[in-house]
Motif scaffolding. Structure first.
Motif, mmCIF file in Angstrom:
data_model
loop_
_atom_site.group_PDB
_atom_site.id
_atom_site.type_symbol
_atom_site.label_atom_id
_atom_site.label_comp_id
_atom_site.label_asym_id
_atom_site.label_seq_id
_atom_site.Cartn_x
_atom_site.Cartn_y
_atom_site.Cartn_z
ATOM 1 N N VAL A 71 0.849 -1.197 0.000
ATOM 2 C CA VAL A 71 0.000 0.000 0.000
ATOM 3 C C VAL A 71 0.885 1.248 0.000
ATOM 4 N N VAL A 72 0.385 2.304 -0.639
ATOM 5 C CA VAL A 72 1.146 3.542 -0.768
ATOM 6 C C VAL A 72 0.236 4.707 -0.400
ATOM 7 N N ASN A 73 0.769 5.640 0.371
ATOM 8 C CA ASN A 73 0.016 6.855 0.697
ATOM 9 C C ASN A 73 -0.269 7.635 -0.591
ATOM 10 N N LYS A 74 -1.534 8.006 -0.790
ATOM 11 C CA LYS A 74 -1.932 8.637 -2.052
ATOM 12 C C LYS A 74 -1.196 9.954 -2.298
ATOM 13 N N ALA A 75 -1.096 10.797 -1.279
ATOM 14 C CA ALA A 75 -0.424 12.091 -1.460
ATOM 15 C C ALA A 75 1.056 11.889 -1.746
ATOM 16 N N ALA A 76 1.675 10.922 -1.042
ATOM 17 C CA ALA A 76 3.111 10.651 -1.263
ATOM 18 C C ALA A 76 3.346 10.108 -2.664
ATOM 19 N N MET A 77 2.378 9.360 -3.176
ATOM 20 C CA MET A 77 2.521 8.799 -4.523
ATOM 21 C C MET A 77 2.634 9.933 -5.539
ATOM 22 N N ARG A 78 1.930 11.039 -5.257
ATOM 23 C CA ARG A 78 2.019 12.189 -6.164
ATOM 24 C C ARG A 78 3.311 12.979 -5.908
ATOM 25 N N SER A 79 3.556 13.303 -4.622
ATOM 26 C CA SER A 79 4.682 14.200 -4.320
ATOM 27 C C SER A 79 6.042 13.504 -4.477
ATOM 28 N N SER A 80 6.077 12.187 -4.260
ATOM 29 C CA SER A 80 7.363 11.470 -4.361
ATOM 30 C C SER A 80 7.309 10.416 -5.453
ATOM 31 N N HIS A 81 6.537 10.714 -6.497
ATOM 32 C CA HIS A 81 6.302 9.722 -7.547
ATOM 33 C C HIS A 81 7.594 9.170 -8.128
ATOM 34 N N ARG A 82 8.590 10.063 -8.330
ATOM 35 C CA ARG A 82 9.824 9.635 -8.993
ATOM 36 C C ARG A 82 10.639 8.662 -8.139
ATOM 37 N N ARG A 83 10.385 8.658 -6.842
ATOM 38 C CA ARG A 83 11.112 7.702 -5.984
ATOM 39 C C ARG A 83 10.276 6.469 -5.689
ATOM 40 N N ILE A 84 8.956 6.664 -5.588
ATOM 41 C CA ILE A 84 8.109 5.536 -5.184
ATOM 42 C C ILE A 84 7.789 4.616 -6.361
ATOM 43 N N GLN A 85 7.464 5.218 -7.512
ATOM 44 C CA GLN A 85 7.040 4.386 -8.644
ATOM 45 C C GLN A 85 8.109 3.353 -9.062
ATOM 46 N N PRO A 86 9.401 3.744 -9.152
ATOM 47 C CA PRO A 86 10.402 2.732 -9.525
ATOM 48 C C PRO A 86 10.471 1.568 -8.530
ATOM 49 N N LEU A 87 10.263 1.887 -7.252
ATOM 50 C CA LEU A 87 10.279 0.831 -6.239
ATOM 51 C C LEU A 87 9.086 -0.104 -6.427
ATOM 52 N N VAL A 88 7.909 0.479 -6.687
ATOM 53 C CA VAL A 88 6.709 -0.336 -6.934
ATOM 54 C C VAL A 88 6.945 -1.211 -8.173
ATOM 55 N N ASP A 89 7.511 -0.614 -9.238
ATOM 56 C CA ASP A 89 7.755 -1.368 -10.481
ATOM 57 C C ASP A 89 8.754 -2.496 -10.245
ATOM 58 N N GLN A 90 9.795 -2.189 -9.474
ATOM 59 C CA GLN A 90 10.817 -3.200 -9.204
ATOM 60 C C GLN A 90 10.215 -4.379 -8.428
ATOM 61 N N LEU A 91 9.430 -4.072 -7.404
ATOM 62 C CA LEU A 91 8.799 -5.147 -6.622
ATOM 63 C C LEU A 91 7.810 -5.911 -7.494
ATOM 64 N N ALA A 92 7.066 -5.192 -8.357
ATOM 65 C CA ALA A 92 6.096 -5.852 -9.237
ATOM 66 C C ALA A 92 6.800 -6.842 -10.164
ATOM 67 N N SER A 93 7.948 -6.458 -10.709
ATOM 68 C CA SER A 93 8.620 -7.369 -11.639
ATOM 69 C C SER A 93 9.202 -8.563 -10.891
ATOM 70 N N LEU A 94 9.628 -8.353 -9.644
ATOM 71 C CA LEU A 94 10.129 -9.489 -8.850
ATOM 72 C C LEU A 94 8.994 -10.456 -8.517
ATOM 73 N N VAL A 95 7.818 -9.893 -8.193
ATOM 74 C CA VAL A 95 6.662 -10.737 -7.861
ATOM 75 C C VAL A 95 6.214 -11.521 -9.096
ATOM 76 N N GLU A 96 6.154 -10.825 -10.230
ATOM 77 C CA GLU A 96 5.726 -11.511 -11.472
ATOM 78 C C GLU A 96 6.715 -12.585 -11.879
ATOM 79 N N GLY A 97 8.016 -12.281 -11.690
ATOM 80 C CA GLY A 97 9.070 -13.239 -12.063
ATOM 81 C C GLY A 97 9.100 -14.442 -11.148
ATOM 82 N N GLY A 98 8.445 -14.350 -10.001
ATOM 83 C CA GLY A 98 8.354 -15.459 -9.046
ATOM 84 C C GLY A 98 9.628 -15.642 -8.250
#
Ligand code: PRP
Length: 211
Positions: free
Chosen positions: A184-211
């Motif tokens: 889960v991600v704080n909605k306001a932080a997702m906007r204000s810190s998007h450039r730091r949070i989104q890559p982390l979410v993407d990285q975790l997503a690819s690790l989860v998908e890769g199994g």
């Protein structure tokens, strides 16, 4: 460092199963989280720290934005609400089912059932949707004891192997929801810190998908 990101985790299965995932993303606590009594842990990424709190407190910390990110069971999100939170990723860990359960052979047939649970909001919605008049009894653990002691007819609880139910003369009845841990991600932080949070979410997503 004031712009450090904070990720809220919970002791137990979530911590055990999330740490290896974080390690694969290059994030490791600088000391042993399992043996320490500390609540805040710097990591190998100096812009990210972990806090270890109770599961039901994770949505609160993330909603208030003091932790920008958290890992929490879907059961807790369903019970406490997900207001102010994005839920971008199903981590697929700590899987279990939220179920109604009763004494083995229980047939029901009463006009009103007494239901013991710590998930009172989920249980209220579940029985209301079925037009069943449920008297909810809030407990904080060991729900299986309630029917045995005739405090309740049924329980609503997490079922994984079903061993706890069987050991207490009970059986699962109806599945309310499939549960797993969510990022889960704080909605306001997702906007204000998007450039730091989104890559982390993407990285975790690819690790989860890769199994
Ligand atoms: C959950 C749940 C049951 C048990 C079910 O408790 O409340 O007691 O797990 O697992 P099983 O189907 O594999 O027997 P948990 O151990 O998470 O502790 P809690 O009571 O603190 O939630």
């Amino acid at each position: 460092m004031t712009d450090r990101l904070t990720l809220a985790l919970t002791k137990g299965r979530i911590l055990k199963e999330t740490l290896p995932l974080l390690a694969r993303a290059g994030i490791e606590p600088l000391e042993d989280v399992h043996s320490s009594r500390k609540l805040v842990f710097p990591t190998t990424r100096d812009d990210l720290q972990l806090i270890i709190i109770r599961g039901s407190d994770v949505p609160t910390y993330v909603r208030h934005g003091v932790a920008q990110l958290g890992v929490v069971g879907k059961d807790i999100l369903l019970e406490h609400g997900a207001e102010g939170l994005y839920e971008p990723l199903d981590l697929g860990i700590a899987r279990c089912r939220l179920m109604t359960a009763g004494p083995t052979g229980w047939r029901g047939g009463k006009a009103r059932v007494r239901v013991a649970t710590k998930f009172v909001n989920i249980a209220r919605r579940h029985f209301a949707a079925r037009g069943v008049h449920a008297e909810l009894i809030k407990l904080y653990g060991a729900m299986e004891l309630a029917p045995m002691m005739d405090l309740a007819d049924l329980i609503v609880d997490i079922v994984d192997t079903g061993n706890t139910l069987r050991a207490n003369g009970m059986e699962p009845l109806e599945e309310i929801a499939a549960i797993s841990s969510r990022l889960v991600v704080n909605k306001a932080a997702m906007r204000s810190s998007h450039r730091r949070i989104q890559p982390l979410v993407d990285q975790l997503a690819s690790l989860v998908e890769g199994g």
